[in-house]
Design a protein around this motif. Structure first.
Motif, PDB file in Angstrom:
ATOM      1  N   LEU A 145       0.966  -0.980  -0.410  1.00 37.07           N
ATOM      2  CA  LEU A 145      -0.453   0.013  -0.067  1.00 37.07           C
ATOM      3  C   LEU A 145       0.451   1.486   0.071  1.00 37.07           C
ATOM      4  N   HIS A 146       2.154   0.935   0.352  1.00 36.10           N
ATOM      5  CA  HIS A 146       3.091   2.030   0.399  1.00 36.10           C
ATOM      6  C   HIS A 146       3.112   3.087  -0.897  1.00 36.10           C
ATOM      7  N   LYS A 147       2.983   2.327  -1.695  1.00 35.67           N
ATOM      8  CA  LYS A 147       3.392   2.992  -3.313  1.00 35.67           C
ATOM      9  C   LYS A 147       1.903   3.424  -4.228  1.00 35.67           C
ATOM     10  N   LEU A 148       0.948   2.957  -3.128  1.00 33.58           N
ATOM     11  CA  LEU A 148      -0.473   3.529  -3.896  1.00 33.58           C
ATOM     12  C   LEU A 148      -0.843   5.433  -2.623  1.00 33.58           C
ATOM     13  N   TYR A 149      -0.266   5.346  -1.716  1.00 32.82           N
ATOM     14  CA  TYR A 149      -0.251   6.276  -0.933  1.00 32.82           C
ATOM     15  C   TYR A 149       1.195   7.155  -1.665  1.00 32.82           C
ATOM     16  N   ALA A 150       1.959   6.886  -1.345  1.00 31.21           N
ATOM     17  CA  ALA A 150       2.940   7.567  -2.551  1.00 31.21           C
ATOM     18  C   ALA A 150       2.365   8.388  -3.855  1.00 31.21           C
ATOM     19  N   LEU A 200      -5.517  10.057  -0.613  1.00 34.69           N
ATOM     20  CA  LEU A 200      -6.834   9.065  -0.754  1.00 34.69           C
ATOM     21  C   LEU A 200      -6.149   8.594   0.953  1.00 34.69           C
ATOM     22  N   THR A 201      -7.540   7.899   1.841  1.00 34.81           N
ATOM     23  CA  THR A 201      -7.449   7.155   2.826  1.00 34.81           C
ATOM     24  C   THR A 201      -8.248   6.453   2.969  1.00 34.81           C
ATOM     25  N   GLU A 226       4.484 -30.978  -4.344  1.00 32.90           N
ATOM     26  CA  GLU A 226       3.596 -32.202  -5.717  1.00 32.90           C
ATOM     27  C   GLU A 226       2.768 -32.253  -4.535  1.00 32.90           C
ATOM     28  N   VAL A 227       2.563 -32.174  -3.690  1.00 38.19           N
ATOM     29  CA  VAL A 227       1.356 -31.964  -2.397  1.00 38.19           C
ATOM     30  C   VAL A 227       1.074 -29.961  -2.505  1.00 38.19           C
ATOM     31  N   GLU A 228      -0.164 -29.814  -3.414  1.00 38.24           N
ATOM     32  CA  GLU A 228      -0.889 -28.513  -3.160  1.00 38.24           C
ATOM     33  C   GLU A 228      -2.299 -28.716  -3.489  1.00 38.24           C
ATOM     34  N   SER A 229      -3.000 -27.224  -3.132  1.00 41.18           N
ATOM     35  CA  SER A 229      -4.498 -27.356  -3.687  1.00 41.18           C
ATOM     36  C   SER A 229      -4.905 -27.091  -4.811  1.00 41.18           C
ATOM     37  N   ASN A 230      -6.253 -26.981  -5.568  1.00 47.03           N
ATOM     38  CA  ASN A 230      -6.290 -26.904  -6.789  1.00 47.03           C
ATOM     39  C   ASN A 230      -6.673 -25.333  -6.520  1.00 47.03           C
ATOM     40  N   GLU A 231      -6.353 -24.469  -8.028  1.00 43.67           N
ATOM     41  CA  GLU A 231      -6.119 -23.057  -7.989  1.00 43.67           C
ATOM     42  C   GLU A 231      -7.494 -22.450  -6.760  1.00 43.67           C
ATOM     43  N   VAL A 232      -7.156 -21.742  -6.508  1.00 45.79           N
ATOM     44  CA  VAL A 232      -8.321 -20.601  -6.067  1.00 45.79           C
ATOM     45  C   VAL A 232      -8.374 -19.347  -6.886  1.00 45.79           C
ATOM     46  N   PRO A 233      -9.703 -18.509  -7.115  1.00 48.46           N
ATOM     47  CA  PRO A 233      -9.308 -17.531  -8.457  1.00 48.46           C
ATOM     48  C   PRO A 233      -9.199 -16.251  -7.012  1.00 48.46           C
ATOM     49  N   VAL A 234      -8.804 -15.769  -7.429  1.00 49.06           N
ATOM     50  CA  VAL A 234      -8.837 -13.813  -6.759  1.00 49.06           C
ATOM     51  C   VAL A 234      -9.695 -13.176  -7.947  1.00 49.06           C
ATOM     52  N   PHE A 235     -10.918 -12.653  -6.977  1.00 52.82           N
ATOM     53  CA  PHE A 235     -11.586 -11.181  -7.548  1.00 52.82           C
ATOM     54  C   PHE A 235     -11.041  -9.550  -7.131  1.00 52.82           C
ATOM     55  N   LEU A 236     -11.575  -9.083  -7.646  1.00 56.60           N
ATOM     56  CA  LEU A 236     -11.843  -7.273  -7.341  1.00 56.60           C
ATOM     57  C   LEU A 236     -13.294  -7.235  -7.574  1.00 56.60           C
ATOM     58  N   ALA A 237     -13.803  -6.492  -7.053  1.00 45.88           N
ATOM     59  CA  ALA A 237     -15.241  -6.010  -7.181  1.00 45.88           C
ATOM     60  C   ALA A 237     -15.611  -5.391  -6.417  1.00 45.88           C
ATOM     61  N   PHE A 238     -16.548  -4.131  -6.934  1.00 48.59           N
ATOM     62  CA  PHE A 238     -16.991  -2.678  -6.730  1.00 48.59           C
ATOM     63  C   PHE A 238     -18.476  -2.941  -7.192  1.00 48.59           C
ATOM     64  N   VAL A 241     -11.672   4.091  -6.452  1.00 50.69           N
ATOM     65  CA  VAL A 241     -11.907   2.840  -6.908  1.00 50.69           C
ATOM     66  C   VAL A 241     -10.749   2.531  -8.513  1.00 50.69           C
ATOM     67  N   GLU A 242     -11.490   3.661  -9.689  1.00 50.18           N
ATOM     68  CA  GLU A 242     -10.459   3.677 -10.337  1.00 50.18           C
ATOM     69  C   GLU A 242      -8.492   3.215  -9.956  1.00 50.18           C
ATOM     70  N   ALA A 243      -8.405   4.297  -9.272  1.00 53.36           N
ATOM     71  CA  ALA A 243      -7.104   4.584  -8.654  1.00 53.36           C
ATOM     72  C   ALA A 243      -7.006   3.214  -7.744  1.00 53.36           C
ATOM     73  N   PHE A 244      -7.736   2.507  -6.907  1.00 56.35           N
ATOM     74  CA  PHE A 244      -7.048   1.325  -6.105  1.00 56.35           C
ATOM     75  C   PHE A 244      -7.240  -0.183  -7.035  1.00 56.35           C
ATOM     76  N   ARG A 245      -8.289  -0.107  -8.036  1.00 56.39           N
ATOM     77  CA  ARG A 245      -8.619  -1.174  -8.908  1.00 56.39           C
ATOM     78  C   ARG A 245      -7.148  -0.836  -9.759  1.00 56.39           C
ATOM     79  N   ASP A 246      -6.822   0.006 -10.280  1.00 55.46           N
ATOM     80  CA  ASP A 246      -5.393   0.637 -11.431  1.00 55.46           C
ATOM     81  C   ASP A 246      -4.073  -0.194 -10.387  1.00 55.46           C
ATOM     82  N   PHE A 247      -4.027   0.039  -9.448  1.00 50.22           N
ATOM     83  CA  PHE A 247      -2.974   0.338  -7.534  1.00 50.22           C
ATOM     84  C   PHE A 247      -2.498  -1.945  -7.959  1.00 50.22           C
ATOM     85  N   VAL A 248      -4.012  -2.067  -8.096  1.00 50.61           N
ATOM     86  CA  VAL A 248      -3.605  -3.384  -7.668  1.00 50.61           C
ATOM     87  C   VAL A 248      -4.063  -4.618  -9.069  1.00 50.61           C
TER      88      VAL A 248
END
Length: 300
Positions: A110-115, A120-121, A255-267, A277-284
């Motif tokens: 997050l330091h990159k976003l704040y810079a 933004l809070t 060789e031991v691992e879980s199935n894939e877990v999808p990571v979604f951003l939503a708003f 929201v656009e600034a945070f989305r683009d940062f992520v």
């Protein structure tokens, strides 16, 4: 229906007290009381039960409070969008995600976003409970599954897998397990299968539990598992995204691992176009691209 009276009613219902609502609204208790009586007369109903400890909503009051709560959320959304200028990013943004992802992956970046956006809070809400975005319990969510709520803008960020890790110090002292059959010689650190977590992680833990376990430490979130692993307590079940920030951790039993877990951003759809929201989305998204590039360079 008088909007001002509804605003006062909502404040009283939220505070449970005429006095406390008056403090919030900068009105006297008698002025608040008069407005509530006038509203009750116009609706020909009783909105509050009065008792020594304060005010309790009647059934009719509950119905009206539910309506004013929706109105308040919509007004807050409109006000936030009005405040967002075309050039600047400022104001408060409420972001929710899991304890593990938020503390291990998101917070250290997050330091990159704040810079870039010092005005933004962020209100970072880390919990396993899925907050209701359309009801504005949060503005943006990062979830380790596809959101099911309607009226959401969503973007798939990446996929993660739960894997097994230990420190070089732990391995030097206790040896490196090569197969699950060697788990009796080690302490397994993981979330309890009944704890709130991604289903793929729980399935992997159940699979490991089918083998004899020597010692066991369960923690209710991945950040706690990570701290225990870093303290050389054993072999931990952790998400693969931590390798970028903790390159010294050693993956065991690859060789031991879980199935894939999808990571979604939503708003919510209504926040489409919000500069915050656009600034945070683009940062992520920028950080996800950097993460993927780092994985490719490591060949993982």
């Amino acid at each position: 229906m008088d909007w001002d009276k509804l605003r006062i009613f909502h404040a009283v219902a939220d505070a449970g007290s005429l006095t406390h609502a008056g403090d919030v609204l900068h009105l006297s208790q008698s002025a608040v009381s008069r407005q509530i009586r006038s509203l009750e007369e116009s609706l020909d109903t009783t909105l509050f039960h009065r008792h020594a400890r304060g005010l309790i909503l009647t059934e009719q009051g509950e119905l009206l409070f539910d309506a004013t709560q929706h109105m308040t959320k919509r007004l807050e959304t409109a006000a936030a969008r009005i405040r967002d200028s075309e050039e600047e990013v400022f104001g408060n943004l409420r972001v929710t995600t899991t304890i593990g992802f938020g503390s291990i992956w998101l917070a250290p970046r997050l330091h990159k976003l704040y810079a870039k956006y010092p005005d933004l809070t962020l209100d970072l809400m880390l919990e396993e409970r899925v907050l209701d975005l359309p009801m504005r319990e949060a503005d943006v969510a990062i979830r380790l599954k596809e959101p099911s709520q309607a009226d959401l803008v969503r973007k798939r960020l990446m996929d993660v897998r739960m894997q097994l890790f230990a420190t070089p110090e732990y391995i030097a002292e206790n040896g490196k397990p090569l197969t699950p059959n060697e788990l009796p010689e080690h302490r397994l650190i993981c979330q309890n299968v009944s704890a709130t977590q991604v289903s793929a992680g729980a399935m992997l833990v159940r699979e490991l539990m089918s083998y004899p376990i020597g010692r066991l430490l369960t923690v209710n979130n991945y950040f706690g598992v990570l701290q225990a692993v870093l303290s050389n307590l054993g072999v931990g079940v952790l998400p693969d995204y931590l390798q970028q920030d903790f390159p010294n951790l050693v993956r065991v039993m690859p060789e031991v691992e879980s199935n894939e877990v999808p990571v979604f951003l939503a708003f919510p759809e209504e926040l489409r176009g919000s500069r915050r929201v656009e600034a945070f989305r683009d940062f992520v998204l920028e950080e996800v691209i950097a993460y993927r590039r780092s994985r490719q360079e490591r060949g993982t």
